[in-house]
Design an enzyme around this catalytic site. Structure first.
Site, PDB file in Angstrom:
ATOM      1  CB  CYS A  82      -0.939  -0.017   1.208  1.00  0.00           C
ATOM      2  SG  CYS A  82      -0.100   0.085   2.797  1.00  0.00           S
ATOM      3  NE  ARG A  83       1.013   8.447   1.328  1.00  0.00           N
ATOM      4  CZ  ARG A  83       1.641   8.834   2.431  1.00  0.00           C
ATOM      5  NH1 ARG A  83       1.558   8.097   3.528  1.00  0.00           N
ATOM      6  NH2 ARG A  83       2.343   9.940   2.456  1.00  0.00           N
TER       7      ARG A  83
END
Length: 125
Positions: A82-83
């Site tokens: 993810c981020r």
């Protein structure tokens, strides 16, 4: 020590231990070269497009995991990011609850990937 306490608390109260593996960006890149590997980007479509994504990643936002069944992933290594590495932990746990045992979480997310100057793509390709 704090992490061990949290792990013990999770085991005691839920009876569950998660076996996904946190890996560095370099380890993640090596795993991508193996056979039977699926790379999952669990961010939003906007993040995938505008903030860049790892080439070959499949976008499945973590918010959709409760609505889909990913049984076809059981015999594969599933690499998740993810981020920053938070949503991918949730996704990794959910994948394991679905019976997928070879789950690898990119520690630090795509931010870590980019900090190592590893390649990303932008837009929809």
């Amino acid at each position: 020590m704090k992490r061990l306490f949290v792990l013990l608390a999770v085991v005691l109260f839920t009876g569950k231990v998660f076996a996904y593996t946190d890996v560095s960006a370099e380890e993640f890149k090596k795993l991508m070269k193996e056979k039977n590997v699926i790379v999952l980007d669990v961010r939003t479509p906007e993040e995938y497009e505008k903030d860049g994504h790892i080439k070959g990643a499949n976008l499945i936002p973590v918010q959709l995991f409760r609505y889909i069944y990913l049984a076809g992933f059981r015999d594969k290594k599933v690499l998740v990011y993810c981020r920053s590495g938070n949503r991918s932990v949730t996704a990794s746990q959910m994948l394991e609850q679905m019976g997928i045992k070879n789950v690898y979480n990119l520690k630090g997310g795509i931010l870590e990937w980019k900090s190592k100057n590893l390649p990303v793509e932008y837009g929809w390709k």
